[in-house]
Design an enzyme around this catalytic site. Structure first.
Site, PDB file in Angstrom:
ATOM      1  N   ASN A  47       0.579  -0.919  -0.093  1.00  0.00           N
ATOM      2  CA  ASN A  47       0.589  -0.146  -0.040  1.00  0.00           C
ATOM      3  C   ASN A  47       0.842   1.694  -0.186  1.00  0.00           C
ATOM      4  O   ASN A  47       0.529   2.573   0.464  1.00  0.00           O
ATOM      5  CB  ASN A  47      -1.059  -0.128   1.624  1.00  0.00           C
ATOM      6  N   HIS A 133     -14.431  -1.715   6.096  1.00  0.00           N
ATOM      7  CA  HIS A 133     -13.413  -2.675   6.929  1.00  0.00           C
ATOM      8  C   HIS A 133     -13.985  -3.036   8.204  1.00  0.00           C
ATOM      9  O   HIS A 133     -14.813  -3.013   8.306  1.00  0.00           O
ATOM     10  CB  HIS A 133     -12.758  -1.568   6.864  1.00  0.00           C
ATOM     11  N   GLU A 175     -16.262   4.611   4.189  1.00  0.00           N
ATOM     12  CA  GLU A 175     -14.957   5.100   3.434  1.00  0.00           C
ATOM     13  C   GLU A 175     -15.096   5.916   2.665  1.00  0.00           C
ATOM     14  O   GLU A 175     -15.899   5.387   1.206  1.00  0.00           O
ATOM     15  CB  GLU A 175     -14.491   3.680   3.279  1.00  0.00           C
ATOM     16  N   SER A 179     -11.156  -0.903   0.481  1.00  0.00           N
ATOM     17  CA  SER A 179      -9.647  -1.842   0.603  1.00  0.00           C
ATOM     18  C   SER A 179      -9.466  -3.033  -0.439  1.00  0.00           C
ATOM     19  O   SER A 179      -8.534  -2.584  -0.881  1.00  0.00           O
ATOM     20  CB  SER A 179     -10.038  -1.778   1.912  1.00  0.00           C
ATOM     21  N   ASP A 204     -13.770   7.017   6.780  1.00  0.00           N
ATOM     22  CA  ASP A 204     -12.547   6.133   6.973  1.00  0.00           C
ATOM     23  C   ASP A 204     -11.673   6.629   5.641  1.00  0.00           C
ATOM     24  O   ASP A 204     -12.822   6.244   4.252  1.00  0.00           O
ATOM     25  CB  ASP A 204     -12.962   4.406   6.869  1.00  0.00           C
ATOM     26  N   HIS A 207      -7.177   4.667   2.487  1.00  0.00           N
ATOM     27  CA  HIS A 207      -6.881   4.693   0.900  1.00  0.00           C
ATOM     28  C   HIS A 207      -7.808   5.594  -0.096  1.00  0.00           C
ATOM     29  O   HIS A 207      -6.564   5.680  -1.114  1.00  0.00           O
ATOM     30  CB  HIS A 207      -7.436   3.373   0.508  1.00  0.00           C
ATOM     31  N   LYS A 239      -0.111   3.881   4.557  1.00  0.00           N
ATOM     32  CA  LYS A 239      -0.865   3.314   3.380  1.00  0.00           C
ATOM     33  C   LYS A 239      -0.206   4.250   2.253  1.00  0.00           C
ATOM     34  O   LYS A 239       1.699   4.551   2.220  1.00  0.00           O
ATOM     35  CB  LYS A 239      -2.358   3.740   2.844  1.00  0.00           C
TER      36      LYS A 239
END
Length: 385
Positions: A47, A133, A175, A179, A204, A207, A239
């Site tokens: 990542n 997640h 998110e 992910s 969240d 990423h 990440k």
């Protein structure tokens, strides 16, 4: 049957289902590579989106931080753990992201747990995207007020749930970039819907941070969301920022509430001060080095162009996460192993991480990669598919 025998039987069943996970000792290398048991591979499973994990300036800052401040924080943040490097990193994050205050955590998992466990009252219901997640799912599962999941990135599904609750009695969690799928919700429309129903929005953006938005502020900034539209933002350093740990950014009131009642924060040893010093340098480089995001975008465009020409079964994603859907877990594992024989490290993602029948190769691109490496990857995938 004894408890140990039950464990052994469960492990045997997982191996038979081709779902057993193994752990390898790896040595990360520059230029998008990794060394495993003495052999070098092209690494498309990490990542490190901006190539900061091996950046010389970040590593120099880590060594400087260790020399000046030591390795360990020696305590929790409210005892002896919050030191000058921690404060400097918090101030850098606030200046970058435009939030009042920040709290640092040992992991993104701990930060997500704290965000949901502390900010959602017992008489409030959590409304959670179906593909969230595991850290969010675990926190929601333990929530006294219960939770419901809306269809992935589906605003109409979310709206139907919101209408079932009195204004202010539901909290929405999603998110910025998912992910395993690499896609994003319409955050602007979601924020407007949350405001209409007086539902706080928790995001969240693990990423999205570093990859999207001006100076890499994240998917929320790219979609023109103001900090005031989020009750809290969670992201992490593991990440695009190349390190480890996580943080929550929010208003001064929310952060002080988390500081008083967030059990993960209160009772965990604070991050290493040396690491915080290095992460501060990573934030600086992330902000100023637009070429990293530009190179990552170039790699993304090249990969998608080649993958489409090769007719690979890509899932729709505009992020550095490019999933190739395989379906069957056994076949996915076999393709991953065949890629290793060709010098490519690409992990098979299987249930329970993803749903049954949705096993995939989760390709992650980095600014550290070279165009020729991406061509090598697609050529190998085309041959195997």
């Amino acid at each position: 049957m004894t408890q140990l025998a039950t464990m052994q039987q469960t492990l045997t069943e997982r191996r038979q289902q081709q779902l057993h996970r193994s752990q390898r000792c790896m040595q990360p290398l520059p230029d998008g590579k990794v060394r495993v048991q003495g052999k070098d591979y092209l690494n498309f499973s990490g990542n490190d989106y901006l190539g900061l994990a091996q950046d010389s300036a970040v590593l120099t800052a880590l060594a400087e931080g260790a020399a000046r401040f030591g390795l360990g924080s020696t305590g929790s943040p409210l005892v002896t753990g919050h030191q000058y490097p921690h404060q400097a990193l918090c101030e850098a994050l606030c200046d970058w992201l435009g939030f009042d205050e920040v709290l640092l955590f040992s992991s993104g998992f701990a930060a997500n747990q704290t965000m949901l466990q502390t900010l959602v009252a017992n008489d409030e219901r959590i409304l959670l995207d179906k593909l969230s997640h595991a850290s969010l799912i675990d926190a929601a599962t333990a929530h006294a007020g219960g939770f419901k999941r809306f269809l992935h990135n589906d605003l109409s599904s979310l709206q139907q749930l919101l209408t079932q609750y009195t204004a202010g009695k539901a909290v929405v969690v999603t998110e910025g970039v998912f992910s395993m799928d690499g896609d994003s919700p319409d955050l602007a429309a979601m924020a407007a819907l949350c405001a209409q129903h007086q539902a706080p929005l928790l995001l969240d953006d693990a990423h999205g941070l570093g990859v999207f938005g001006a100076e890499g502020r994240g998917s929320w900034q790219q979609q023109r969301i103001a900090p005031s539209q989020l009750q809290a933002l969670m992201a992490n350093f593991g990440k695009a920022l190349g390190g480890s740990g996580g943080f929550i950014a929010a208003s001064a009131t929310v952060i002080d509430y988390l500081r008083q009642f967030g059990r993960h924060y209160i009772y965990s040893t604070a991050l290493s001060p040396a690491l915080c010093w290095a992460q501060r340098k990573a934030v600086q480089l992330c902000r100023q080095d637009d070429w990293r995001r530009e190179r990552l975008q170039q790699h993304l465009c090249l990969f998608q162009q080649l993958a489409q020409a090769a007719d690979l079964p890509l899932l729709p994603s505009g992020s550095a996460i490019q999933p190739v859907l395989v379906g069957d877990a056994s076949r996915c594992l076999a393709v991953s192993q065949a890629l290793q024989q060709k010098g490519i490290w690409l992990t098979a993602i299987r249930p329970p991480t993803v749903a049954a029948g949705k096993a995939r190769l989760r390709i992650t691109l980095s600014a550290a990669h070279q165009p020729e490496q991406i061509r090598t990857l697609v050529a190998a995938l085309q041959e195997l598919f």
